[in-house]
Design a protein around this motif. Sequence first.
Motif, PDB file in Angstrom:
ATOM      1  N   GLY A 190       0.813  -1.205   0.000  1.00 25.23           N
ATOM      2  CA  GLY A 190       0.000   0.000   0.000  1.00 25.23           C
ATOM      3  C   GLY A 190       0.849   1.258   0.000  1.00 25.23           C
ATOM      4  N   HIS A 191       0.177   2.391  -0.108  1.00 26.41           N
ATOM      5  CA  HIS A 191       0.856   3.681  -0.215  1.00 26.41           C
ATOM      6  C   HIS A 191       0.212   4.696   0.724  1.00 26.41           C
TER       7      HIS A 191
ATOM      8  N   LEU B 270      -3.665   4.460  -0.181  1.00 24.29           N
ATOM      9  CA  LEU B 270      -4.124   3.838  -1.410  1.00 24.29           C
ATOM     10  C   LEU B 270      -3.698   2.374  -1.399  1.00 24.29           C
ATOM     11  N   LEU B 271      -4.672   1.492  -1.615  1.00 25.36           N
ATOM     12  CA  LEU B 271      -4.405   0.058  -1.714  1.00 25.36           C
ATOM     13  C   LEU B 271      -5.002  -0.456  -3.015  1.00 25.36           C
ATOM     14  N   CYS B 272      -4.221  -1.159  -3.795  1.00 20.02           N
ATOM     15  CA  CYS B 272      -4.674  -1.693  -5.077  1.00 20.02           C
ATOM     16  C   CYS B 272      -4.725  -3.218  -5.017  1.00 20.02           C
ATOM     17  N   PHE B 273      -5.797  -3.784  -5.568  1.00 16.67           N
ATOM     18  CA  PHE B 273      -6.000  -5.233  -5.590  1.00 16.67           C
ATOM     19  C   PHE B 273      -6.304  -5.639  -7.028  1.00 16.67           C
ATOM     20  N   LYS B 274      -5.422  -6.438  -7.608  1.00 19.78           N
ATOM     21  CA  LYS B 274      -5.554  -6.772  -9.017  1.00 19.78           C
ATOM     22  C   LYS B 274      -6.746  -7.685  -9.295  1.00 19.78           C
TER      23      LYS B 274
ATOM     24  N   GLU C  37      -1.433 -11.389  -7.397  1.00 18.46           N
ATOM     25  CA  GLU C  37      -1.988 -10.244  -6.694  1.00 18.46           C
ATOM     26  C   GLU C  37      -0.897  -9.226  -6.375  1.00 18.46           C
ATOM     27  N   ILE C  38      -1.326  -7.981  -6.204  1.00 24.10           N
ATOM     28  CA  ILE C  38      -0.418  -6.901  -5.816  1.00 24.10           C
ATOM     29  C   ILE C  38      -0.343  -6.812  -4.302  1.00 24.10           C
ATOM     30  N   THR C  39      -1.500  -6.940  -3.656  1.00 21.90           N
ATOM     31  CA  THR C  39      -1.603  -6.763  -2.205  1.00 21.90           C
ATOM     32  C   THR C  39      -2.304  -7.960  -1.588  1.00 21.90           C
ATOM     33  N   PRO C  40      -1.533  -8.979  -1.088  1.00 21.92           N
ATOM     34  CA  PRO C  40      -0.072  -9.126  -1.158  1.00 21.92           C
ATOM     35  C   PRO C  40       0.319  -9.830  -2.453  1.00 21.92           C
ATOM     36  N   GLU C  41       1.605 -10.061  -2.636  1.00 21.98           N
ATOM     37  CA  GLU C  41       2.065 -10.782  -3.820  1.00 21.98           C
ATOM     38  C   GLU C  41       1.828 -12.278  -3.603  1.00 21.98           C
ATOM     39  N   ILE C  42       0.736 -12.772  -4.152  1.00 25.35           N
ATOM     40  CA  ILE C  42       0.334 -14.165  -3.959  1.00 25.35           C
ATOM     41  C   ILE C  42      -0.550 -14.570  -5.124  1.00 25.35           C
ATOM     42  N   VAL C  43      -0.590 -15.853  -5.431  1.00 22.07           N
ATOM     43  CA  VAL C  43      -1.425 -16.353  -6.515  1.00 22.07           C
ATOM     44  C   VAL C  43      -2.078 -17.654  -6.071  1.00 22.07           C
ATOM     45  N   GLY C  44      -3.211 -17.958  -6.661  1.00 21.46           N
ATOM     46  CA  GLY C  44      -3.896 -19.219  -6.355  1.00 21.46           C
ATOM     47  C   GLY C  44      -5.189 -18.996  -5.594  1.00 21.46           C
ATOM     48  N   ARG C  45      -5.946 -20.079  -5.440  1.00 18.94           N
ATOM     49  CA  ARG C  45      -7.178 -20.053  -4.659  1.00 18.94           C
ATOM     50  C   ARG C  45      -6.929 -20.779  -3.342  1.00 18.94           C
ATOM     51  N   HIS C  46      -7.242 -20.102  -2.266  1.00 24.15           N
ATOM     52  CA  HIS C  46      -6.916 -20.619  -0.933  1.00 24.15           C
ATOM     53  C   HIS C  46      -8.198 -20.698  -0.109  1.00 24.15           C
ATOM     54  N   ARG C  47      -8.640 -21.928   0.172  1.00 21.92           N
ATOM     55  CA  ARG C  47      -9.888 -22.145   0.906  1.00 21.92           C
ATOM     56  C   ARG C  47      -9.582 -22.707   2.293  1.00 21.92           C
ATOM     57  N   PHE C  48     -10.261 -22.151   3.271  1.00 18.67           N
ATOM     58  CA  PHE C  48     -10.161 -22.634   4.655  1.00 18.67           C
ATOM     59  C   PHE C  48     -11.588 -22.936   5.084  1.00 18.67           C
TER      60      PHE C  48
END
Length: 521
Positions: free
Chosen positions: A320-321, A335-339, A383-394
């Motif tokens: 974030g900024h 400012l927070l960006c979410f791809k 993703e930008i916020t945070p730098e992560i990829v995938g689907r995460h289910r709990f």
Amino acid sequence: MASLSLLPSSHACSIWSSCLRLGVGAFLLPLGVSRICHHCAPAGFAVLSLPEALFHLVSCCPCRTQGGVHVHENGLTVTSPVLMWVKVSTGSPVPLPSPQHGSVYWKTGASQVLTSLSPNLPLHEQLQACFSISDCPVWMDSSTTAQCRQLEAAVGGAQALSCLTGSRAYERFTGNQIAKIYQQNPEAYSHTERISLVSSFAASLFLGSYSPIDYSDGSGMNLLQIQDKVWSQACLGACAPHLEEKLGSPVPSCSVVGAVSSYYVQRYGFPPGCKVVAFTGDNPASLAGMRLEEGDIAVSLGTSDTLFLWLQEPTPALEGHIFCNPVDTQHYMALLCFKNGSLMREKIRDESASRSWSEFSKALQSTEMGNGGNLGFYFDVMEITPEIVGRHRFSVSAFPWDVEIRALIEGQFMAKRIHAEGLGYRVMPKTKILATGGASHNRDILQVLADVFGAPVYVIDTANSACVGSAYRAFHGLAGETDVPFSEVVKLAPNPRLAATPTPGASQVRDHQNLVIAFAL
């Protein structure tokens, strides 16, 4: 984007009818026009829109760009011709919002040309030899990773830089772009007498002299100490020599920086007393356009999701900024960006609701707050916020289709709340959430937003908030000379419409979700 704010000295509540008025989102972004007239209706402001096609100036500019930019062979370097910006800014004498982070490099001697322009010739013909860099870096550029690491190392690490300037080092931020130019093209740098942001560059054209950088747009450079609002000597020294004198001193965003130049008076008929308020970037201008106040949140639910926050005591983080607030020098904006925004929502809609938004809404209506303890975070692209990829289910069980949909929406808004709190944000009793973008038309999505944040959600009709914010800032700049607060200047503007309020019991569900998230992560 930059906020071109022009004000006639003769009338505090009207902006010259033939040129005041328009806030144009041009340069690299889709074009839109907004006009505000303070006295066209007894009730106060009226916001008028004109078709975007009327001002498609970039597409008409013969600069051989794609979407206003040149993407270089390495795929990382992205620039725009500076003369294109000159032509756009004079294609119609109107306020121009401009992209943050871009920079312009004035050649030694350019100031003399700028102060002695002939009204008989177009600007681009007179200024074409005034730039030491003809193609300037813009926000899409990602070629400065090495310079980012050098800057962070010089000040003690990424978190130290964030605490100092509001953000860790980002490739698009201007300080790192300047460092790259100095390292790779030292001759051009040595021949540069002034470096402008695109915002202050556009203001300079209207002033006929170099305009200062404003605090808010200057916060997006990795160079400005956001607490003290002065250039950081450590950051300047890490980027390039003699940089402070090339940047000039920054000023409050509401400053009147001078009167419009004689060039515009003689060529376009501007009133001689027309004042120019410091230009700012598109994101700060959007905050002004949405009329946020202390404790408020704005959520833009588009292809990417963006969160705007008004903060009093920020906590800079690695994601974030933090920028200086464009309408209150004592406060800040985040400012927070979410791809993974609307495209992710549409993908789950297609997979789980037969491509139907109606079925999607039914799933949100039929499932309970908290989703029975089922939690999901969905990032099909990095993703930008945070730098992560995938689907995460709990989950406590397999996700049926309706649980999947609620898990997506609750997860998206919980992530926004968590990251906002990480920057120092806290929901206040008077907090309101302003929702814009395509998904803001779905009341069931907005209900989840209200429940997750525990605050009422409003919608606003303003499509081009940065353009409208430019006009609001023009009024505030003139009123600011008498210390009138921004909220007083815009109090007669159209009120947002209430769309959703928190469901009773939502706070208990949020407390449980916090425990689940802490366990899952």
